[in-house]
Scaffold this motif. Structure first.
Motif, mmCIF file in Angstrom:
data_model
loop_
_atom_site.group_PDB
_atom_site.id
_atom_site.type_symbol
_atom_site.label_atom_id
_atom_site.label_comp_id
_atom_site.label_asym_id
_atom_site.label_seq_id
_atom_site.Cartn_x
_atom_site.Cartn_y
_atom_site.Cartn_z
ATOM 1 N N ARG A 83 0.804 -1.365 0.119
ATOM 2 C CA ARG A 83 0.177 0.051 0.063
ATOM 3 C C ARG A 83 0.911 1.063 0.076
ATOM 4 N NH1 ARG A 83 -3.727 -2.650 3.558
ATOM 5 N NH2 ARG A 83 -5.649 -3.496 2.471
ATOM 6 N N LYS A 84 1.989 1.189 0.876
ATOM 7 C CA LYS A 84 2.789 2.514 0.713
ATOM 8 C C LYS A 84 3.491 2.548 -0.465
ATOM 9 C CE LYS A 84 4.192 2.311 5.801
ATOM 10 N NZ LYS A 84 5.438 1.926 6.615
ATOM 11 N N HIS A 85 3.774 1.638 -1.203
ATOM 12 C CA HIS A 85 4.326 1.720 -2.554
ATOM 13 C C HIS A 85 3.491 2.408 -3.494
ATOM 14 C CE1 HIS A 85 7.483 0.760 -5.514
ATOM 15 N NE2 HIS A 85 6.321 0.146 -6.406
ATOM 16 N N LEU A 86 2.152 1.984 -3.444
ATOM 17 C CA LEU A 86 1.198 2.291 -4.339
ATOM 18 C C LEU A 86 0.804 3.749 -4.183
ATOM 19 C CD1 LEU A 86 -1.419 -0.636 -4.672
ATOM 20 C CD2 LEU A 86 0.321 0.247 -6.436
ATOM 21 N N LYS A 87 0.790 4.331 -2.811
ATOM 22 C CA LYS A 87 0.390 5.452 -2.644
ATOM 23 C C LYS A 87 1.383 6.428 -3.101
ATOM 24 C CE LYS A 87 -2.351 4.628 1.373
ATOM 25 N NZ LYS A 87 -2.796 4.678 2.917
ATOM 26 N N SER A 88 2.614 6.035 -3.058
ATOM 27 C CA SER A 88 3.812 6.896 -3.234
ATOM 28 C C SER A 88 3.753 7.285 -4.816
ATOM 29 C CB SER A 88 4.987 6.467 -2.821
ATOM 30 O OG SER A 88 5.533 5.170 -3.490
ATOM 31 N N VAL A 89 3.272 6.439 -5.895
ATOM 32 C CA VAL A 89 3.221 6.552 -7.177
ATOM 33 C C VAL A 89 2.465 7.542 -7.745
ATOM 34 C CG1 VAL A 89 2.671 5.306 -9.288
ATOM 35 C CG2 VAL A 89 3.741 3.839 -7.236
ATOM 36 N N GLU A 90 3.075 8.434 -8.496
ATOM 37 C CA GLU A 90 2.749 9.740 -9.201
ATOM 38 C C GLU A 90 2.165 9.390 -10.279
ATOM 39 O OE1 GLU A 90 5.745 12.652 -9.087
ATOM 40 O OE2 GLU A 90 6.014 12.646 -7.134
ATOM 41 N N ILE A 91 1.019 8.451 -10.527
ATOM 42 C CA ILE A 91 0.144 8.258 -11.703
ATOM 43 C C ILE A 91 -1.209 7.950 -11.216
ATOM 44 C CG2 ILE A 91 2.202 6.868 -12.800
ATOM 45 C CD1 ILE A 91 0.848 4.118 -11.978
ATOM 46 N N PRO A 92 -2.232 8.244 -12.090
ATOM 47 C CA PRO A 92 -3.560 8.222 -11.738
ATOM 48 C C PRO A 92 -3.897 6.942 -11.574
ATOM 49 C CG PRO A 92 -3.183 9.437 -13.786
ATOM 50 C CD PRO A 92 -2.229 8.758 -13.300
ATOM 51 N N LYS A 93 -4.851 6.496 -10.598
ATOM 52 C CA LYS A 93 -5.435 5.228 -10.418
ATOM 53 C C LYS A 93 -5.985 4.617 -11.381
ATOM 54 C CE LYS A 93 -5.974 5.450 -5.480
ATOM 55 N NZ LYS A 93 -7.055 5.208 -4.144
ATOM 56 N N SER A 94 -5.250 3.571 -11.923
ATOM 57 C CA SER A 94 -5.977 2.726 -13.170
ATOM 58 C C SER A 94 -6.987 1.889 -12.547
ATOM 59 C CB SER A 94 -4.892 2.013 -13.888
ATOM 60 O OG SER A 94 -4.350 0.915 -13.030
ATOM 61 N N GLU A 95 -7.933 1.257 -13.604
ATOM 62 C CA GLU A 95 -8.696 0.008 -12.946
ATOM 63 C C GLU A 95 -7.974 -1.133 -12.519
ATOM 64 O OE1 GLU A 95 -11.321 -1.159 -16.124
ATOM 65 O OE2 GLU A 95 -11.885 0.739 -16.563
ATOM 66 N N ASP A 96 -6.674 -1.347 -13.125
ATOM 67 C CA ASP A 96 -5.880 -2.422 -12.357
ATOM 68 C C ASP A 96 -5.861 -2.311 -11.053
ATOM 69 O OD1 ASP A 96 -6.173 -4.189 -14.612
ATOM 70 O OD2 ASP A 96 -4.344 -3.568 -15.305
ATOM 71 N N MET A 97 -5.144 -1.020 -10.836
ATOM 72 C CA MET A 97 -4.550 -0.629 -9.417
ATOM 73 C C MET A 97 -6.068 -0.694 -8.402
ATOM 74 S SD MET A 97 -3.179 3.164 -7.823
ATOM 75 C CE MET A 97 -1.576 3.048 -8.853
ATOM 76 N N ILE A 98 -7.194 -0.112 -8.974
ATOM 77 C CA ILE A 98 -8.303 -0.224 -8.074
ATOM 78 C C ILE A 98 -8.806 -1.568 -7.592
ATOM 79 C CG2 ILE A 98 -10.726 0.134 -7.714
ATOM 80 C CD1 ILE A 98 -9.997 3.032 -9.589
ATOM 81 N N TRP A 99 -8.662 -2.393 -8.558
ATOM 82 C CA TRP A 99 -8.966 -3.857 -8.399
ATOM 83 C C TRP A 99 -7.942 -4.421 -7.382
ATOM 84 C CZ3 TRP A 99 -6.631 -8.656 -8.562
ATOM 85 C CH2 TRP A 99 -7.561 -9.804 -8.715
ATOM 86 N N VAL A 100 -6.715 -4.051 -7.675
ATOM 87 C CA VAL A 100 -5.746 -4.878 -6.703
ATOM 88 C C VAL A 100 -6.120 -4.297 -5.364
ATOM 89 C CG1 VAL A 100 -3.466 -4.739 -6.135
ATOM 90 C CG2 VAL A 100 -4.179 -5.353 -8.280
ATOM 91 N N LEU A 101 -6.100 -2.813 -5.129
ATOM 92 C CA LEU A 101 -6.503 -2.472 -3.766
ATOM 93 C C LEU A 101 -7.558 -3.164 -3.163
ATOM 94 C CD1 LEU A 101 -5.423 1.170 -4.454
ATOM 95 C CD2 LEU A 101 -4.365 -0.205 -2.913
ATOM 96 N N ASN A 102 -8.679 -3.222 -4.004
ATOM 97 C CA ASN A 102 -9.778 -3.713 -3.458
ATOM 98 C C ASN A 102 -9.737 -5.017 -2.958
ATOM 99 O OD1 ASN A 102 -11.330 -1.363 -3.745
ATOM 100 N ND2 ASN A 102 -12.340 -1.975 -5.666
ATOM 101 N N ARG A 103 -8.925 -5.967 -3.775
ATOM 102 C CA ARG A 103 -8.739 -7.309 -3.645
ATOM 103 C C ARG A 103 -7.837 -7.506 -2.428
ATOM 104 N NH1 ARG A 103 -11.240 -12.095 -4.129
ATOM 105 N NH2 ARG A 103 -9.684 -13.807 -4.209
ATOM 106 N N MET A 104 -6.913 -6.713 -2.177
ATOM 107 C CA MET A 104 -6.065 -6.552 -1.038
ATOM 108 C C MET A 104 -6.694 -6.278 0.308
ATOM 109 S SD MET A 104 -2.186 -4.807 -2.001
ATOM 110 C CE MET A 104 -2.823 -3.254 -2.083
#
Length: 259
Positions: free
Chosen positions: A101-122
């Protein structure tokens, strides 16, 4: 990491990670006293040395080495997990997705569908972990156990490397990476996996918690690549492939490119 004269390595951590650097040094010294070989932190110097907010730790340079075999890894993990509770160490508790989660929060890119799916699945998997993990045997664990983090330099036991993920958690976690390499990726032959399980004296694949912990590992690996993604990049394409695998759209064994 910087190789400097007299067989010394200086390892520069991320700004503000003094606590992690200190933990690595203390773990190294605890393992040494406990009779388990590990990368050796220097004595007689400030550990860490903090420069402009960056912690620098100092280590003895290892001679030429090779990665441990699965059997060597299994035997070393068994010795590690059998060590008595290190009461003088203040180690964190295992957290399945804290680093991801820390790694994803630090990324300077818009949330993609894949990122949202992974966050929800986590989130879903983490909730299931809360029901299962407390009932599993715990000990000090490496936290990132695979063959490359256990170096063989002679005919003796492997030397444990990369101590930053050490924590207190389920012993099974240290067995997961190599197990999914066998079951989901076919990266190692059956004979080598059986050698690993025999050396550890347990086959994690037989555990009721295996599929859950395997998904934790694969979600973490996927989140890491999403964090490297930029539009049109190889990482973006690889992340999409990994998510498709996790959704069941790609048959096993999977082929994931290294990042």
């Amino acid at each position: 990491m910087w190789k400097i004269p007299s067989g010394i390595v200086g390892r520069v951590g991320e700004r503000g990670t003094d606590d992690v650097a200190s933990k690595e040094v203390e773990v190294s010294r605890w393992l040494r006293v406990s009779g388990v070989r590990a990368t050796r932190a220097l004595d007689g110097v400030a550990q860490p040395t903090v420069i402009d907010g960056y912690p620098v730790t100092w280590w003895e340079l290892l001679p030429e080495s090779r990665p441990a075999t699965p059997a060597e890894l299994g035997a070393t993990l068994r010795r590690l997990h059998d060590l008595p509770d290190p009461r003088r160490l203040s180690l964190p508790r295992f957290s399945p997705f804290e680093a991801a989660r820390k790694h994803l929060k630090s990324v300077e890119i818009p949330k993609s569908e894949d990122m949202i799916w992974v966050l929800n699945r986590m989130l879903e998997v983490e909730q299931r972990c809360e029901d299962i993990l407390p009932g599993l045997p715990t000990s000090v664990i490496h936290g990132d156990a695979w063959q490359g983090n256990f170096a063989v330099i002679d005919s003796q036991d492997p030397v444990i490397l990369d101590l930053e993920a050490f924590c207190v958690g389920p012993e099974l976690w240290d067995l997961i990476a190599i197990a999914v390499d066998f079951t989901d990726f076919a990266r190692i032959p059956k004979s080598e996996y059986e050698g690993f399980a025999a050396a550890y004296h347990f086959d994690v694949i037989t555990s009721p918690a295996y599929l859950l912990l395997a998904e934790v590992q694969e979600l973490r690996w996927t989140a890491y690549v999403i964090g490297k993604s930029k539009p049109g990049s190889a990482a973006e394409s690889e992340a999409a492939h990994r998510v498709a695998c996790l959704k069941g759209e790609v048959s096993r064994p999977w082929k994931w490119a290294p990042f």
